[in-house]
Design an enzyme around this catalytic site. Structure first.
Site, PDB file in Angstrom:
ATOM      1  N   PHE A  85      -9.494  -0.993   4.744  1.00  0.00           N
ATOM      2  CA  PHE A  85     -10.792  -1.605   4.484  1.00  0.00           C
ATOM      3  C   PHE A  85     -10.655  -2.805   3.552  1.00  0.00           C
ATOM      4  O   PHE A  85     -11.363  -3.800   3.699  1.00  0.00           O
ATOM      5  CB  PHE A  85     -11.750  -0.569   3.900  1.00  0.00           C
ATOM      6  CG  PHE A  85     -12.006   0.590   4.821  1.00  0.00           C
ATOM      7  CD1 PHE A  85     -12.794   0.435   5.948  1.00  0.00           C
ATOM      8  CD2 PHE A  85     -11.444   1.831   4.573  1.00  0.00           C
ATOM      9  CE1 PHE A  85     -13.022   1.496   6.813  1.00  0.00           C
ATOM     10  CE2 PHE A  85     -11.664   2.897   5.428  1.00  0.00           C
ATOM     11  CZ  PHE A  85     -12.455   2.725   6.553  1.00  0.00           C
ATOM     12  N   CYS A  86      -9.739  -2.716   2.598  1.00  0.00           N
ATOM     13  CA  CYS A  86      -9.465  -3.859   1.722  1.00  0.00           C
ATOM     14  C   CYS A  86      -8.819  -4.984   2.518  1.00  0.00           C
ATOM     15  O   CYS A  86      -9.142  -6.163   2.324  1.00  0.00           O
ATOM     16  CB  CYS A  86      -8.564  -3.442   0.564  1.00  0.00           C
ATOM     17  SG  CYS A  86      -9.282  -2.189  -0.520  1.00  0.00           S
ATOM     18  N   TYR A 110      -6.899  -1.683  -3.133  1.00  0.00           N
ATOM     19  CA  TYR A 110      -5.533  -1.212  -2.921  1.00  0.00           C
ATOM     20  C   TYR A 110      -4.931  -2.169  -1.903  1.00  0.00           C
ATOM     21  O   TYR A 110      -5.565  -2.477  -0.894  1.00  0.00           O
ATOM     22  CB  TYR A 110      -5.489   0.206  -2.373  1.00  0.00           C
ATOM     23  CG  TYR A 110      -6.190   1.256  -3.193  1.00  0.00           C
ATOM     24  CD1 TYR A 110      -6.218   1.205  -4.579  1.00  0.00           C
ATOM     25  CD2 TYR A 110      -6.830   2.337  -2.572  1.00  0.00           C
ATOM     26  CE1 TYR A 110      -6.857   2.177  -5.320  1.00  0.00           C
ATOM     27  CE2 TYR A 110      -7.464   3.314  -3.305  1.00  0.00           C
ATOM     28  CZ  TYR A 110      -7.483   3.233  -4.685  1.00  0.00           C
ATOM     29  OH  TYR A 110      -8.122   4.195  -5.415  1.00  0.00           O
ATOM     30  N   CYS A 146      -4.839  -0.712   1.716  1.00  0.00           N
ATOM     31  CA  CYS A 146      -6.030  -0.021   2.223  1.00  0.00           C
ATOM     32  C   CYS A 146      -6.576  -0.809   3.411  1.00  0.00           C
ATOM     33  O   CYS A 146      -6.800  -2.016   3.315  1.00  0.00           O
ATOM     34  CB  CYS A 146      -7.073   0.073   1.120  1.00  0.00           C
ATOM     35  SG  CYS A 146      -8.751   0.410   1.692  1.00  0.00           S
TER      36      CYS A 146
END
Length: 394
Positions: A134-135, A129, A132
């Site tokens: 973490f992304c 995403y 996101c």
């Protein structure tokens, strides 16, 4: 298995396994590496005539027993905090990391520049995403080191792009090799550790490296079944022991996942107007149709405004959520100190993790307030320049 036990198993299992093998005459380097990384959890059967299989099995079992015992003892002492992580008792008292006591040191390991052949061999596809955290953290790492990758934006509602995976979260990083089985890597911190191990050692079998980070499922203190990846902050160097700088880097990488990330939702959804602002940004960056963007912007914002209140309570964030974010930024800058980065002249993995997570909210009111009320702004600009210029690839 509680979180303290997992960390204790890792630490004391590594220690006991190292001592066991150091006293085993004629043990090869490969055997030492396999035994130290006992978390691969091979079948511990004793193969007749295979001395190395016996050594690996005994090392793993001794590490597990020692770690389990020490973890049980540790859980009873509120003041004990191995690896810089707060004990359950400390969490109940809302205590946190001793965040400003680390002295930054240059990292001894040096990630090598990926060759053109390495880049082609990796052939990475990132399922993500766009906003996101973490992304964003993983993209910051890949961009800094100049690792080539292809992006597939996942539909957050139907997630049809990752229907091939039993793991239903993002990011997912897939290595595609013609004529071979695809290698799937899950969890941003695990992926960063795997790829760093690939870059700093002679181990080029990615499947083998991934096996050093197995996923374990256990029941937490609330009776809920949860999963966690073992060794997720470890770089597999194939040598025993950790330097002070490596321990500090691991500690702060964990801090990003356990503390910093949890401060974001209560801040970007702090008020109805900020929630709408955040979802306007999210819907414009994600893989959404026109109708989905409208629904997400207003319905999603209303929902997350109330959800953020529960998240604030769940993660013991103070009522003044902005101050909590400022405290986190100040704690981080206390570690960076007068240096350009925590890693010294160059960012380390903790620098990249903090930057990546914060980049997910860049431009929102929470981010702007944080930069104006703390000293994190100049560090963030240096990080953005380093990541965008692929400084780690030079």
């Amino acid at each position: 298995m509680a979180a303290p036990m997992r960390y204790a198993i890792l630490r004391y299992g590594q220690f006991s396994g190292k001592l066991f093998l150091q006293n085993a005459a004629g043990c090869s380097r490969t055997a030492r590496i396999d035994a130290r990384l006992f978390s691969r959890f091979r079948d511990p059967g004793f193969i007749s005539g295979n001395r190395f299989a016996v050594l690996n099995s005994l090392s793993a079992l001794s590490g597990l027993m020692c770690g389990a015992y020490l973890a049980q003892r540790w859980a009873g002492f509120p003041g004990s905090q191995p690896w810089g992580l707060p004990s359950p008792q400390a969490k109940q008292r809302k205590e946190t990391y001793n965040r400003c006591s680390d002295e930054s040191q240059p990292m001894e390991r040096r990630p090598r520049v990926l060759s053109h052949e390495d880049g082609e061999r990796l052939n990475l596809t990132l399922y993500q995403y766009q906003v996101c955290p973490f992304c964003c953290k993983l993209r910051a790492y890949l961009d800094y080191f100049g690792v080539p990758y292809t992006i597939v934006e996942v539909d957050p509602i139907f997630r049809k792009e990752i229907k091939f995976s039993e793991y239903r979260k993002v990011p997912i990083l897939l290595q595609r090799s013609p004529g071979k089985e695809d290698i799937q890597m899950n969890d941003s911190s695990v992926i960063i550790s795997v790829l760093t191990s690939f870059m700093v050692t002679d181990e080029k079998d990615l499947h083998r490296l991934v096996s050093y980070f197995p996923k374990m499922t256990f029941t937490n203190e609330k009776g809920k079944e949860v999963s966690e990846f073992v060794n997720k902050y470890n770089i597999m160097l194939g040598t025993p022991g950790l330097t002070k700088a490596e321990k500090a880097e691991m500690k702060w990488r964990a801090w990003v996942d356990d503390v910093l990330v949890h401060n974001l939702p209560p801040n970007i959804y702090r008020s109805p107007s900020e929630a709408v602002q955040a979802f306007d940004y999210i819907s414009s960056k994600g893989n959404f149709g026109t109708m989905q963007q409208f629904i997400i912007k207003y319905i999603g914002a209303a929902g997350m405004f109330f959800v953020s209140k529960r998240l604030k309570k769940k993660y013991n964030i103070q009522d003044d959520v902005r101050q909590s974010l400022y405290d986190a930024a100040n704690d981080w800058m206390g570690v960076v100190g007068d240096q350009d980065f925590m890693g010294g002249a160059k960012p380390n993995l903790a620098d990249l993790s903090v930057y990546g997570v914060l980049s997910s909210i860049e431009g929102l009111d929470a981010f702007n307030d944080m930069c104006s009320m703390t000293k994190i702004g100049p560090w963030y600009k240096r990080m953005r320049k380093a990541v965008n210029s692929h400084a780690g690839a030079r």
